[in-house]
Scaffold this motif. Structure first.
Motif, PDB file in Angstrom:
ATOM      1  N   GLU A   1      86.334  47.546  35.067  1.00 53.97           N
ATOM      2  CA  GLU A   1      87.003  47.441  33.670  1.00 53.97           C
ATOM      3  C   GLU A   1      88.023  49.573  33.232  1.00 53.97           C
ATOM      4  O   GLU A   1      88.410  49.597  32.594  1.00 53.97           O
ATOM      5  N   VAL A   2      86.738  50.557  34.220  1.00 56.29           N
ATOM      6  CA  VAL A   2      87.791  51.323  34.851  1.00 56.29           C
ATOM      7  C   VAL A   2      89.368  51.374  34.989  1.00 56.29           C
ATOM      8  O   VAL A   2      89.900  52.127  35.055  1.00 56.29           O
TER       9      VAL A   2
ATOM     10  N   PHE B   1      94.205  61.451  33.713  1.00 55.12           N
ATOM     11  CA  PHE B   1      93.631  60.434  34.717  1.00 55.12           C
ATOM     12  C   PHE B   1      93.371  60.778  35.639  1.00 55.12           C
ATOM     13  O   PHE B   1      94.167  61.740  36.771  1.00 55.12           O
TER      14      PHE B   1
ATOM     15  N   ARG C   1      92.812  52.073  29.859  1.00 57.10           N
ATOM     16  CA  ARG C   1      92.282  53.162  31.052  1.00 57.10           C
ATOM     17  C   ARG C   1      92.622  53.208  31.696  1.00 57.10           C
ATOM     18  O   ARG C   1      92.055  54.091  32.464  1.00 57.10           O
TER      19      ARG C   1
ATOM     20  N   ARG D   1      92.589  56.315  36.879  1.00 55.43           N
ATOM     21  CA  ARG D   1      91.830  55.449  35.201  1.00 55.43           C
ATOM     22  C   ARG D   1      91.484  57.376  34.550  1.00 55.43           C
ATOM     23  O   ARG D   1      91.467  57.598  35.038  1.00 55.43           O
ATOM     24  N   ALA D   2      91.382  56.773  33.325  1.00 55.89           N
ATOM     25  CA  ALA D   2      90.733  58.074  32.373  1.00 55.89           C
ATOM     26  C   ALA D   2      89.560  58.497  32.921  1.00 55.89           C
ATOM     27  O   ALA D   2      88.472  58.244  33.252  1.00 55.89           O
TER      28      ALA D   2
END
Length: 156
Positions: A42-43, A79, A48, A68-69
């Motif tokens: 999910e990252v 990021f 994101r 990734r954020a």
């Protein structure tokens, strides 16, 4: 033609590249104390983040990396570049620079004002790549046990 393809880190091809990356890092890490942590998918899901695989002229997957954020920094939205890897036989062709530039472009499209990364001082070719791409030392922004160097680059 070399291609950069966004995919999930759970994709079998991405997972295989990450396994190679982590194995290489563990085999060459000083003191054999490298900590392997496979990323959560999910990252690296837009907006994101994103995970990218590199395919060579024959369509073979030969590298990967993602952004990734993370928590905002002094410049605003930030990021992090993660898991930048190219198979050893493909290095020296400029594909690492191409991948890094692509990840920076994608981070900027997500609204990043800055990209950061952590690395280890023994990774001299990576250090040369990051320096050539405009990265400069910054304060540590995490407690990664595998890192000894933290770098950042404004995107504005």
């Amino acid at each position: 033609m070399v291609e950069l393809i966004a995919t999930s880190v759970d994709d079998p091809v991405a997972r295989s590249l990450l396994t190679d990356y982590f194995r290489t890092r563990a085999d060459t890490f000083p003191g054999n104390t490298y900590t392997t942590v496979f990323p959560a998918s999910e990252v690296f899901e837009p907006p994101r983040g994103v995970f990218v695989i590199v395919t060579d002229d024959a369509g073979t997957a030969v590298g990967c990396g993602g952004v990734r954020a993370i928590d905002p920094g002094p410049l605003g939205p930030r990021f992090e570049v993660k898991h930048l890897y190219l198979a050893p036989a493909t290095r020296g062709r400029g594909w690492g620079r191409m991948l890094l530039a692509d990840l920076e472009h994608r981070a900027a499209a997500f609204g990043a004002a800055e990209v950061v990364l952590d690395t280890h001082h023994t990774l001299r070719p990576a250090a040369r790549l990051y320096a050539a791409a405009g990265y400069a030392p910054i304060e540590a922004y995490n407690d990664n046990p595998n890192a000894t160097v933290w770098l950042g680059k404004p995107l504005a």
